[in-house]
Write a protein that holds these residues in place. Structure first.
Motif, PDB file in Angstrom:
ATOM      1  N   VAL A   1       0.893  -1.152   0.044  1.00  0.00           N
ATOM      2  CA  VAL A   1      -0.065  -0.097   0.240  1.00  0.00           C
ATOM      3  C   VAL A   1       0.799   1.267   0.124  1.00  0.00           C
ATOM      4  N   LEU A   2       0.380   2.268  -0.984  1.00  0.00           N
ATOM      5  CA  LEU A   2       1.264   3.474  -0.728  1.00  0.00           C
ATOM      6  C   LEU A   2       0.165   4.487  -0.135  1.00  0.00           C
ATOM      7  N   ARG A   3       0.675   5.024   0.995  1.00  0.00           N
ATOM      8  CA  ARG A   3      -0.293   5.969   1.851  1.00  0.00           C
ATOM      9  C   ARG A   3      -0.013   7.344   1.796  1.00  0.00           C
ATOM     10  N   PHE A   4      -0.802   8.175   1.607  1.00  0.00           N
ATOM     11  CA  PHE A   4      -0.507   9.586   1.347  1.00  0.00           C
ATOM     12  C   PHE A   4      -1.330  10.365   2.501  1.00  0.00           C
ATOM     13  N   LEU A   5      -0.365  11.270   2.941  1.00  0.00           N
ATOM     14  CA  LEU A   5      -0.740  12.120   4.138  1.00  0.00           C
ATOM     15  C   LEU A   5      -0.125  13.405   4.005  1.00  0.00           C
ATOM     16  N   PRO A   6      -0.591  14.253   3.111  1.00  0.00           N
ATOM     17  CA  PRO A   6      -0.020  15.417   2.866  1.00  0.00           C
ATOM     18  C   PRO A   6      -0.375  16.294   4.130  1.00  0.00           C
ATOM     19  N   PRO A   7       0.381  17.457   4.416  1.00  0.00           N
ATOM     20  CA  PRO A   7       0.048  18.543   5.298  1.00  0.00           C
ATOM     21  C   PRO A   7      -1.180  19.145   4.902  1.00  0.00           C
ATOM     22  N   LEU A   8      -2.142  19.376   5.935  1.00  0.00           N
ATOM     23  CA  LEU A   8      -3.421  19.939   5.566  1.00  0.00           C
ATOM     24  C   LEU A   8      -3.257  21.462   4.811  1.00  0.00           C
ATOM     25  N   VAL A   9      -2.066  21.998   4.925  1.00  0.00           N
ATOM     26  CA  VAL A   9      -1.712  23.132   4.335  1.00  0.00           C
ATOM     27  C   VAL A   9      -0.923  23.279   3.123  1.00  0.00           C
ATOM     28  N   ILE A  10      -0.694  22.137   2.621  1.00  0.00           N
ATOM     29  CA  ILE A  10       0.119  21.794   1.466  1.00  0.00           C
ATOM     30  C   ILE A  10      -0.844  22.785   0.342  1.00  0.00           C
ATOM     31  N   PRO A  11       0.156  23.372  -0.485  1.00  0.00           N
ATOM     32  CA  PRO A  11      -0.665  24.316  -1.571  1.00  0.00           C
ATOM     33  C   PRO A  11      -0.913  23.262  -2.702  1.00  0.00           C
ATOM     34  N   ASP A  12      -2.290  23.807  -3.474  1.00  0.00           N
ATOM     35  CA  ASP A  12      -2.665  22.853  -4.497  1.00  0.00           C
ATOM     36  C   ASP A  12      -1.770  22.607  -5.598  1.00  0.00           C
ATOM     37  N   HIS A  13      -0.705  23.321  -6.088  1.00  0.00           N
ATOM     38  CA  HIS A  13       0.033  23.190  -7.029  1.00  0.00           C
ATOM     39  C   HIS A  13       1.130  22.114  -6.516  1.00  0.00           C
ATOM     40  N   LEU A  14       1.387  21.985  -5.462  1.00  0.00           N
ATOM     41  CA  LEU A  14       2.430  20.655  -5.069  1.00  0.00           C
ATOM     42  C   LEU A  14       1.472  19.515  -5.000  1.00  0.00           C
ATOM     43  N   LEU A  15       0.396  19.575  -4.670  1.00  0.00           N
ATOM     44  CA  LEU A  15      -0.531  18.424  -4.627  1.00  0.00           C
ATOM     45  C   LEU A  15      -0.485  17.728  -6.029  1.00  0.00           C
ATOM     46  N   GLU A  16      -0.790  18.641  -7.120  1.00  0.00           N
ATOM     47  CA  GLU A  16      -0.775  18.402  -8.510  1.00  0.00           C
ATOM     48  C   GLU A  16       0.395  17.621  -9.022  1.00  0.00           C
ATOM     49  N   GLU A  17       1.538  18.396  -8.436  1.00  0.00           N
ATOM     50  CA  GLU A  17       2.893  18.076  -8.931  1.00  0.00           C
ATOM     51  C   GLU A  17       3.313  16.627  -8.482  1.00  0.00           C
ATOM     52  N   GLY A  18       2.883  16.465  -7.272  1.00  0.00           N
ATOM     53  CA  GLY A  18       3.180  15.173  -6.452  1.00  0.00           C
ATOM     54  C   GLY A  18       2.492  14.111  -7.230  1.00  0.00           C
ATOM     55  N   LEU A  19       0.912  14.443  -7.518  1.00  0.00           N
ATOM     56  CA  LEU A  19       0.334  13.311  -8.353  1.00  0.00           C
ATOM     57  C   LEU A  19       0.971  13.073  -9.648  1.00  0.00           C
ATOM     58  N   ASN A  20       1.424  13.996 -10.343  1.00  0.00           N
ATOM     59  CA  ASN A  20       2.109  13.812 -11.729  1.00  0.00           C
ATOM     60  C   ASN A  20       3.345  12.891 -11.324  1.00  0.00           C
ATOM     61  N   ILE A  21       4.262  13.124 -10.376  1.00  0.00           N
ATOM     62  CA  ILE A  21       5.261  12.296  -9.945  1.00  0.00           C
ATOM     63  C   ILE A  21       4.700  10.600  -9.661  1.00  0.00           C
ATOM     64  N   LEU A  22       3.823  10.809  -9.005  1.00  0.00           N
ATOM     65  CA  LEU A  22       3.296   9.500  -8.765  1.00  0.00           C
ATOM     66  C   LEU A  22       2.836   8.680 -10.264  1.00  0.00           C
ATOM     67  N   ASP A  23       2.024   9.543 -10.963  1.00  0.00           N
ATOM     68  CA  ASP A  23       1.579   8.697 -12.263  1.00  0.00           C
ATOM     69  C   ASP A  23       2.791   8.362 -13.181  1.00  0.00           C
ATOM     70  N   LYS A  24       3.853   9.155 -13.134  1.00  0.00           N
ATOM     71  CA  LYS A  24       4.951   8.752 -14.021  1.00  0.00           C
ATOM     72  C   LYS A  24       5.636   7.530 -13.364  1.00  0.00           C
ATOM     73  N   ALA A  25       5.602   7.668 -11.837  1.00  0.00           N
ATOM     74  CA  ALA A  25       6.252   6.578 -11.241  1.00  0.00           C
ATOM     75  C   ALA A  25       5.676   4.957 -11.656  1.00  0.00           C
ATOM     76  N   ILE A  26       4.478   5.281 -11.509  1.00  0.00           N
ATOM     77  CA  ILE A  26       3.752   3.854 -11.812  1.00  0.00           C
ATOM     78  C   ILE A  26       3.706   3.478 -13.333  1.00  0.00           C
ATOM     79  N   GLY A  27       3.628   4.417 -13.922  1.00  0.00           N
ATOM     80  CA  GLY A  27       3.507   4.392 -15.468  1.00  0.00           C
ATOM     81  C   GLY A  27       4.917   3.714 -16.014  1.00  0.00           C
ATOM     82  N   SER A  28       6.135   4.006 -15.276  1.00  0.00           N
ATOM     83  CA  SER A  28       7.252   3.706 -15.699  1.00  0.00           C
ATOM     84  C   SER A  28       7.622   2.190 -15.292  1.00  0.00           C
ATOM     85  N   LEU A  29       6.940   1.385 -14.637  1.00  0.00           N
ATOM     86  CA  LEU A  29       7.119   0.100 -14.395  1.00  0.00           C
ATOM     87  C   LEU A  29       6.448  -0.834 -15.666  1.00  0.00           C
TER      88      LEU A  29
END
Length: 449
Positions: A421-449
């Motif tokens: 399981v990959l669990r995600f617990l971002p700080p509640l004050v994280i800006p939206d653009h970092l959420l999106e960028e983090g999800l993009n990185i995750l997407d690429k990491a899974i896709g690269s498998l």
């Protein structure tokens, strides 16, 4: 909704200036290995020098996106302004007296707030300790003392701590229990409503799991012998398993019918993390005792046991306490955290984070058949990775995805009984653009498998 007020001045950006980990972190890691036993593991060996908002800055100047919050501790952010201000003032006044020797107001104020904010309008009492494990252990002490019974019931996939009793309550052997026995007596484990893996299917999960758990309690233990049932409203280390709807209310009802103390372990789920102030509120469950820690004090060690006054008042004078429990610095931090949650509307913010993350993760699940399940609420979200076309756990792929995220500057945590399981617990004050960028990185990491 907009990002909350009071975010720190630290630039909210991902910035990689070296490989991860960089040379300074590697040098510090070598020092760690010669000074600290290997039993203290490290998820990502970058040594942090500053943190705030949604980023961690390491010794090499890299700025990483934080999807971990110190395992759900820095809900209001690292070095949150209100926390810093109140702690700085307190540290100049006094750092410790021991509340049991000469008390101070901030301890009482934290207890008053928790009595007010936790589920239920009954009369409550609260006392403070240092860690989540200590809170759970004290909840069991109170339940046994109040009921005169000994047995404690816990659930598959549960995690409750590393002390002897809470290690016993914890389900997973490696790494938490392996070769650390013998364990505490009178602890019994029953099934949890795990929708993704329930043999009878998701639609039957709640009713069947509750029936099996209650049947096991009645036949194997005897309900009249049970002091407490202890459960996480959403499993933490077990893999962010959200029990099927209806399961928690049925277990709580069974406890009420049989004089059993229902203990909610909200150590990881509490303080706005799930889109409610406490996860029990989602189904209107009112625990007899609620254990809190982690997000309570913005990173300072503090935990609490809050429960029905008629239970906690039964314990004799001197039966509860601890030298550092309710340290004045941690109490001031907790008051600042509660103020931040209210003033910055962090319950709503957690829901907003879920509204961003869950659709993106469901989209990934449509495209990547390695994702077997997407689950969670608010800013407590997970994906479970499996071998395509099966429900067979794939811990190797999970570790590889986390490794690739780390290399790209995204801190992601793993979890789960099966390590998949990959669990995600971002700080509640994280800006939206970092959420999106983090999800993009995750997407690429899974896709690269």
């Amino acid at each position: 909704m907009s990002n909350p007020q009071g975010s720190p001045s630290l630039p909210q950006e991902r910035r990689l200036v070296t490989e991860i980990p960089g040379p300074k972190s590697k040098e510090l890691l070598a020092r760690k290995q010669s000074a600290v036993p290997p039993g203290i593991g490290t998820t990502l060996p970058v040594f942090v020098t500053r943190a705030g908002g949604g980023v961690l800055v390491d010794a090499d100047g890299n700025s990483l996106i934080d999807f971990g919050s110190g395992i759900a501790v820095t809900n209001v952010g690292n070095a949150a302004p209100r926390v810093v201000e109140r702690v700085q003032k307190q540290v100049a006044d006094f750092t410790h007296t021991c509340f049991m020797v000469t008390p101070y107001e901030s301890y009482v104020a934290v207890c008053e707030q928790l009595n007010r904010l936790t589920p239920g309008d009954h009369e409550k009492r609260t006392f403070l300790v240092n860690t989540g494990a200590e809170a759970v252990e004290n909840a069991v002490k109170v339940a046994r003392h109040a009921t005169g019974r000994q047995a404690v019931v816990v659930f598959d996939h549960g995690y409750h701590g590393r002390t002897l009793l809470t290690m016993t309550l914890t389900a997973k052997n490696m790494p938490y229990k392996h070769r650390f026995g013998p364990f505490a007596p009178e602890v019994y484990r029953v099934p949890l409503a795990y929708p993704f893996r329930w043999p009878g299917g998701r639609e039957n999960c709640a009713a069947e799991a509750a029936a099996q758990a209650i049947d096991a309690i009645n036949k194997q233990i005897g309900a009249e012998n049970v002091a407490a049932v202890v459960i996480e409203p959403i499993s933490g280390e077990g893999g962010f398993i959200e029990p099927a709807k209806g399961f928690l209310p049925r277990i709580a009802e069974f406890c009420r019918e049989n004089g059993i103390v229902f203990v909610a372990d909200e150590v990881q789920t509490g303080f706005a993390r799930t889109g409610d102030l406490f996860a029990c509120e989602d189904e209107g469950v009112v625990p007899d005792i609620i254990c809190t820690a982690k997000g309570i004090a913005g990173g300072l060690p503090l935990a609490a046991v809050t429960g029905r006054a008629d239970l906690l008042d039964k314990v004799h004078v001197g039966g509860l306490g601890g030298t550092y429990g309710g340290n004045p610095l941690a109490c001031e931090a907790a008051l600042a955290v509660l103020e931040s949650i209210e003033e910055d509307r962090l319950v709503e913010r957690a829901r907003h984070i879920g509204d961003i993350m869950l659709p993106r993760l469901h989209d990934m699940a449509e495209r990547y058949d390695i994702i077997g399940d997407v689950r969670g609420r608010g800013a407590m979200i997970a994906i479970e990775l499996v071998r395509p076309g099966t429900t067979e756990p794939d811990p190797a792929a999970t570790a590889e995805v986390a490794k690739r995220c780390h290399a790209e500057g995204l801190l992601a945590l793993t979890a789960g009984t099966y390590g998949n399981v990959l669990r995600f617990l971002p700080p509640l004050v994280i800006p939206d653009h970092l959420l999106e960028e983090g999800l993009n990185i995750l997407d690429k990491a899974i896709g690269s498998l």
